[in-house]
Design a protein around this motif. Sequence first.
Motif: not given
Length: 203
Positions: A148-155
């Motif tokens: 979930a943290f990675v998804a936020g970075l990719e956004n």
Amino acid sequence: MPEPNRRSPRTRPPQYRRTPVDPYRDHLRRRLADEPGVAVTRLLAEIREQGYPGSATLLVRYLTQGRADPAHTPPSPRRLVAWLMSRPEDLPDHRRRHRNDRVACCPQMTVLAVRIGAFATLLTGRRGETLDAWITTVRDDDLPALHAFVAGLENDHDAVVAGLTLPSSNGPMEGANTKTKLIKRQMYGRAGFSLLRQRILLS
């Protein structure tokens, strides 16, 4: 009639202060594991030979509280997160040992500690060019929360890479904005725009 207070299952474990017994906790753990019924007087004699300066009462209280057994005093999630987010060399010896014990007892925790350390190196070393490689590695791990943290970075990928690479930031602007909002809250209902402008200019 109000119901009596009941202990919540989420109640945090007790927060103990450091005592003179702490440096000998590993020895006590080993002895209690090898000989569960060992006498307290014998344990006291053994740690006194190693330099323990405290009293027998302090040792008895320490053992009664279960502090020699890590299973009886697990750290709270918040404390464990704080340990994981800290440089291991910055932690006191007893906390670093406790952190390492907790990390080693779970494969996911072991991987999580490694990934956090790698990201900290990436962050403090301004190595934004390695972010994609770190993200690719994390995707292969069984760590849903980190995904979930990675998804936020990719956004906001480009902004994150810039923040991890460039020495400049919008920190001063955000600070000025926060200060302006604080002055506005202090003056709410008391004065008009002209005085607000004057205070901002003088601050």
